[in-house]
Design an enzyme around this catalytic site. Structure first.
Site, PDB file in Angstrom:
ATOM      1  N   CYS A  94     -13.621  23.834   7.898  1.00  0.00           N
ATOM      2  CA  CYS A  94     -12.517  24.397   6.888  1.00  0.00           C
ATOM      3  C   CYS A  94     -10.941  23.783   7.735  1.00  0.00           C
ATOM      4  O   CYS A  94     -10.170  23.378   6.665  1.00  0.00           O
ATOM      5  CB  CYS A  94     -12.576  25.826   6.738  1.00  0.00           C
ATOM      6  N   THR A  95     -10.933  23.942   8.933  1.00  0.00           N
ATOM      7  CA  THR A  95      -9.691  23.633   9.272  1.00  0.00           C
ATOM      8  C   THR A  95      -9.156  21.975   9.153  1.00  0.00           C
ATOM      9  O   THR A  95      -8.269  21.757   8.866  1.00  0.00           O
ATOM     10  CB  THR A  95      -9.693  24.055  11.188  1.00  0.00           C
TER      11      THR A  95
END
Length: 216
Positions: A45-46
């Site tokens: 997600c980062t």
């Protein structure tokens, strides 16, 4: 009920990292790239949040507003953005929706129980200025999105709308387009004065770049 292509997307009010929004009003006269992710402070997600931020100018040039969502809180989102900016060498400015009660995630069917009961999968919704759903993609939690494809389909959708064409497999700007079967030959000659190639009666291709050159 499933959300289908061509449907008006559900409206909602939500708290985001950029303040409260009313979704349809927030979209305004632009397009929206609405995407969910499983959780803050997670590795895939980062990278996705960072890549969206890195592509800010690309989205803006297409009149597209990115907006993320996860089931974390605004406070958690804001702390995480600092990590995203630091690890991905970017500055994240687009809003991230907080959905700790899963209301929006369930409204948009982002919760897939075989993946998680409480975290959203990687859903993509491309929404036009009329608030119509134009494209959906869903990725599992373990696989990050292909942002080249996201930009490509936005280009394709906008080109199809503007030029009354369809686009072939792997199409990218500058490649030949397809004249839809719904447009007869007489109408096609009027719409595409630059001419077109008939490969089969049902397969007619046109070079949209020719029209640009003719107009210059």
């Amino acid at each position: 009920m499933s959300l289908l292509i061509g449907d008006t997307v559900p409206d909602f009010k939500a708290e985001t990292t950029n303040g409260p929004i009313h979704f349809h009003d927030w979209i305004g006269d632009d397009w929206a790239f609405f995407f969910s992710h499983p959780a803050d402070f997670t590795p895939v997600c980062t990278t996705e949040m960072g890549r969206t931020a890195q592509l800010a100018e690309q989205f803006a040039s297409r009149n597209v507003k990115p907006i993320g969502l996860s089931t974390d809180s605004v406070a958690e989102h804001k702390l995480w953005i600092e990590d995203v900016n630091d690890t991905q060498n970017t500055t994240l400015r687009f809003p991230i929706v907080a959905d700790p009660d899963l209301v929006i995630s369930k409204l948009y069917e982002m919760i897939h129980p075989s993946e998680s009961q409480t975290a959203a999968v990687r859903s993509v919704f491309i929404i036009d200025p009329h608030k119509k759903l134009r494209l959906t993609m869903t990725y599992p939690m373990s696989v990050g999105r292909n942002f080249d494809e996201i930009l490509r389909v936005i280009d394709a959708l906008q080109t199809a709308d503007a030029k009354s064409v369809a686009l072939p497999a792997d199409w990218r700007p500058g490649m030949r387009a397809i004249i839809p079967p719904s447009i007869g030959d007489e109408e096609a000659r009027a719409k595409f004065p630059q001419g077109y190639e008939t490969i089969r009666p049902y397969l007619r291709t046109v070079d949209l770049e020719d029209a640009k050159r003719d107009a210059s």
